[in-house]
Design a protein around this motif. Sequence first.
Motif, PDB file in Angstrom:
ATOM      1  N   VAL A  37      48.357  36.953  43.946  1.00  0.00           N
ATOM      2  CA  VAL A  37      47.461  37.513  42.938  1.00  0.00           C
ATOM      3  C   VAL A  37      47.556  39.030  43.046  1.00  0.00           C
ATOM      4  O   VAL A  37      47.645  39.580  44.140  1.00  0.00           O
ATOM      5  CB  VAL A  37      46.006  37.026  43.147  1.00  0.00           C
ATOM      6  N   ASN A  38      47.579  39.699  41.903  1.00  0.00           N
ATOM      7  CA  ASN A  38      47.735  41.156  41.892  1.00  0.00           C
ATOM      8  C   ASN A  38      46.368  41.836  41.940  1.00  0.00           C
ATOM      9  O   ASN A  38      45.612  41.819  40.966  1.00  0.00           O
ATOM     10  CB  ASN A  38      48.496  41.580  40.641  1.00  0.00           C
ATOM     11  N   LEU A  39      46.043  42.398  43.094  1.00  0.00           N
ATOM     12  CA  LEU A  39      44.821  43.193  43.275  1.00  0.00           C
ATOM     13  C   LEU A  39      45.262  44.531  43.846  1.00  0.00           C
ATOM     14  O   LEU A  39      45.253  44.750  45.060  1.00  0.00           O
ATOM     15  CB  LEU A  39      43.845  42.476  44.219  1.00  0.00           C
ATOM     16  N   VAL A  74      35.946  54.240  41.900  1.00  0.00           N
ATOM     17  CA  VAL A  74      37.241  53.553  41.805  1.00  0.00           C
ATOM     18  C   VAL A  74      37.519  52.797  43.094  1.00  0.00           C
ATOM     19  O   VAL A  74      37.901  51.614  43.079  1.00  0.00           O
ATOM     20  CB  VAL A  74      38.379  54.555  41.514  1.00  0.00           C
ATOM     21  N   LYS A  75      37.299  53.445  44.229  1.00  0.00           N
ATOM     22  CA  LYS A  75      37.502  52.792  45.525  1.00  0.00           C
ATOM     23  C   LYS A  75      36.594  51.579  45.660  1.00  0.00           C
ATOM     24  O   LYS A  75      37.041  50.496  46.093  1.00  0.00           O
ATOM     25  CB  LYS A  75      37.241  53.779  46.658  1.00  0.00           C
ATOM     26  N   VAL A  76      35.335  51.721  45.293  1.00  0.00           N
ATOM     27  CA  VAL A  76      34.386  50.609  45.405  1.00  0.00           C
ATOM     28  C   VAL A  76      34.822  49.428  44.534  1.00  0.00           C
ATOM     29  O   VAL A  76      34.745  48.263  44.955  1.00  0.00           O
ATOM     30  CB  VAL A  76      32.960  51.072  45.019  1.00  0.00           C
ATOM     31  N   GLN A  77      35.299  49.730  43.327  1.00  0.00           N
ATOM     32  CA  GLN A  77      35.782  48.658  42.444  1.00  0.00           C
ATOM     33  C   GLN A  77      36.938  47.900  43.075  1.00  0.00           C
ATOM     34  O   GLN A  77      36.987  46.663  43.023  1.00  0.00           O
ATOM     35  CB  GLN A  77      36.196  49.243  41.100  1.00  0.00           C
ATOM     36  N   ARG A  78      37.882  48.618  43.668  1.00  0.00           N
ATOM     37  CA  ARG A  78      39.037  47.964  44.308  1.00  0.00           C
ATOM     38  C   ARG A  78      38.553  47.114  45.494  1.00  0.00           C
ATOM     39  O   ARG A  78      39.010  45.984  45.688  1.00  0.00           O
ATOM     40  CB  ARG A  78      40.059  49.001  44.784  1.00  0.00           C
ATOM     41  N   GLN A  79      37.627  47.674  46.275  1.00  0.00           N
ATOM     42  CA  GLN A  79      37.118  46.933  47.430  1.00  0.00           C
ATOM     43  C   GLN A  79      36.394  45.660  47.001  1.00  0.00           C
ATOM     44  O   GLN A  79      36.544  44.609  47.629  1.00  0.00           O
ATOM     45  CB  GLN A  79      36.176  47.812  48.256  1.00  0.00           C
ATOM     46  N   ALA A  81      36.899  43.904  44.325  1.00  0.00           N
ATOM     47  CA  ALA A  81      37.878  42.924  43.840  1.00  0.00           C
ATOM     48  C   ALA A  81      38.519  42.189  45.014  1.00  0.00           C
ATOM     49  O   ALA A  81      38.686  40.961  44.994  1.00  0.00           O
ATOM     50  CB  ALA A  81      38.944  43.619  43.000  1.00  0.00           C
ATOM     51  N   TRP A  82      38.886  42.935  46.053  1.00  0.00           N
ATOM     52  CA  TRP A  82      39.457  42.303  47.252  1.00  0.00           C
ATOM     53  C   TRP A  82      38.438  41.374  47.906  1.00  0.00           C
ATOM     54  O   TRP A  82      38.759  40.259  48.293  1.00  0.00           O
ATOM     55  CB  TRP A  82      39.886  43.377  48.269  1.00  0.00           C
ATOM     56  N   LYS A  83      37.191  41.849  48.035  1.00  0.00           N
ATOM     57  CA  LYS A  83      36.152  41.059  48.698  1.00  0.00           C
ATOM     58  C   LYS A  83      35.901  39.754  47.937  1.00  0.00           C
ATOM     59  O   LYS A  83      35.770  38.680  48.560  1.00  0.00           O
ATOM     60  CB  LYS A  83      34.865  41.863  48.805  1.00  0.00           C
ATOM     61  N   ALA A  84      35.820  39.832  46.612  1.00  0.00           N
ATOM     62  CA  ALA A  84      35.547  38.634  45.820  1.00  0.00           C
ATOM     63  C   ALA A  84      36.632  37.586  46.042  1.00  0.00           C
ATOM     64  O   ALA A  84      36.341  36.386  46.166  1.00  0.00           O
ATOM     65  CB  ALA A  84      35.444  38.998  44.344  1.00  0.00           C
ATOM     66  N   PHE A  85      37.892  38.045  46.085  1.00  0.00           N
ATOM     67  CA  PHE A  85      38.983  37.085  46.291  1.00  0.00           C
ATOM     68  C   PHE A  85      38.961  36.534  47.715  1.00  0.00           C
ATOM     69  O   PHE A  85      39.122  35.328  47.924  1.00  0.00           O
ATOM     70  CB  PHE A  85      40.332  37.761  46.015  1.00  0.00           C
ATOM     71  N   LEU A  86      38.737  37.398  48.691  1.00  0.00           N
ATOM     72  CA  LEU A  86      38.764  36.958  50.082  1.00  0.00           C
ATOM     73  C   LEU A  86      37.559  36.095  50.446  1.00  0.00           C
ATOM     74  O   LEU A  86      37.641  35.258  51.349  1.00  0.00           O
ATOM     75  CB  LEU A  86      38.852  38.168  51.012  1.00  0.00           C
TER      76      LEU A  86
END
Length: 364
Positions: A37-39, A74-79, A81-86
Motif C-alpha cells: 500500500v502506498n503511504l 503535513v507531518k501529522v497527516q502522514r503519521q 495515515a501510517w498509524k491507521a494502517f498499522l
Amino acid sequence: MKSLSADHYRELLLSERPLIDLRAPVEFAKGAFPNSVNLPLMNDQERAAVGTCYKREGQMAAIELGHKLVQGKVKVQRQQAWKAFLDSHPDAILYCFRGGLRSELSQQWIAEVGHERPFIEGGYKGMRTFLMEQTDSITATTPMWIIGGMTGCGKTDFLKLRQDMVDLEGLANHRGSSFGRQVTEQPSQIDFENALAVQLMRHQQAENRHLVLEDESRLIGRVSLPLEMHERMQSAPLVLLEVSQQDRIERILRDYVINIAADFMARDGEEQGFLNFREHLLSAMDRIRKRLGDERHRELRATMEQGFDDQQHGNMDAHRHWIDALLSQYYDPMYRHQLEKRRERVAFSGDHQAVHQWLDQQAK
C-alpha cells in the motif's frame, strides 16, 4: 528489529506480509510489490523539489529541505495515515527505494505514534533485483510443458484445474488476443513482472516437478514476458488440447460475450454497460480489419451488430455465427500455419481429460 536484510526477501514475499511503500505516488504507480500500500513520506511535488535540491546543493541541503516541506500538519497527516494502517495491519513492513533515509525517518516518525516497525534493507531496488533473478533462475532450471491448441479450446479453463501451473494471462489481466482485453486495466509492466516472479517462487516452494504454462506470444496485451523466459518457452515441449468446434464456439460465447457483457453492466449499469460492451467487441473486430480484409471484416462486423440486437432478446445465434466464421476463416488457418513450423515440439495431444492424465503421469 530496525531492519530486515536481503536474507528475508523470500520469506516476506511468500508470506504475503503487508508492505508499506514509502515512495512517492509517481514511483509507486510505475511498479510495486504484491500486498503493498502506498503511504508516502513525500508526495510527488515534495519529492521532485528535494531531488532537485540534492543535485544542486548536495545531501545535507536536500535533507533540510525535506524536513521543511514535511512538518507541522503535513507531518501529522502522514503519521496518522501510517498509524491507521498499522492499527489494522500491525505486522506490516516498511520500504522505500533503497532502504535509506526515507525508511529511517519514516520509521522514527511511526515510532512517535506508537508503532515499532522494521524496514527492508536495499528497499524496492534490492527486492526488485531479487525477484528478477528468481524469474530467471526458476525458469532456467524447471522443465516446462507448454499448453497449446486452437482458439477457444479452453487452455485457461484447463490450467485453472492444475496445481503445477502459473496463469500468465491471469497475471496480465488479458486473454492474449485482439479480443482479450478485460473490463479492468492491465497491471504496469513492473507490477506484472513482480507478481510473476512471486508466483514462480510459490510454484518452486510447492516442489512441482514441471512448470505448466499456456502457449503465449511475448506480448500479452501491453505487458511482455521476460525475454529469457519467453525464449525458453519457445523451445519447450508442446501439449495440445483438442476439442470440438461446437465446444470452442460455446466457450468463446461464454467468455467473450456473456461474461464480458455482465462485467461491463456490473461496472457501468445495465444500459451504459451494454453500450460499452458493444463498443469493446466492435473495436476488437476493427483491430484485425487489415488481416481479415475489408469484405470479410464488413460481413463479420455486420453479423456482430446483429448479434447485439438479438442478445438483448435472449438470442445468441448471430453471435455464434460470427464466432464460427472468425474461427474457421481467420484463427484456425493462422494456428495451423504456425503449428506446422513447431510440429517437432509436440509431445502429446488429446482432450482435456487425456491431457490432464498425461501430465500427471509425467510428474510421477
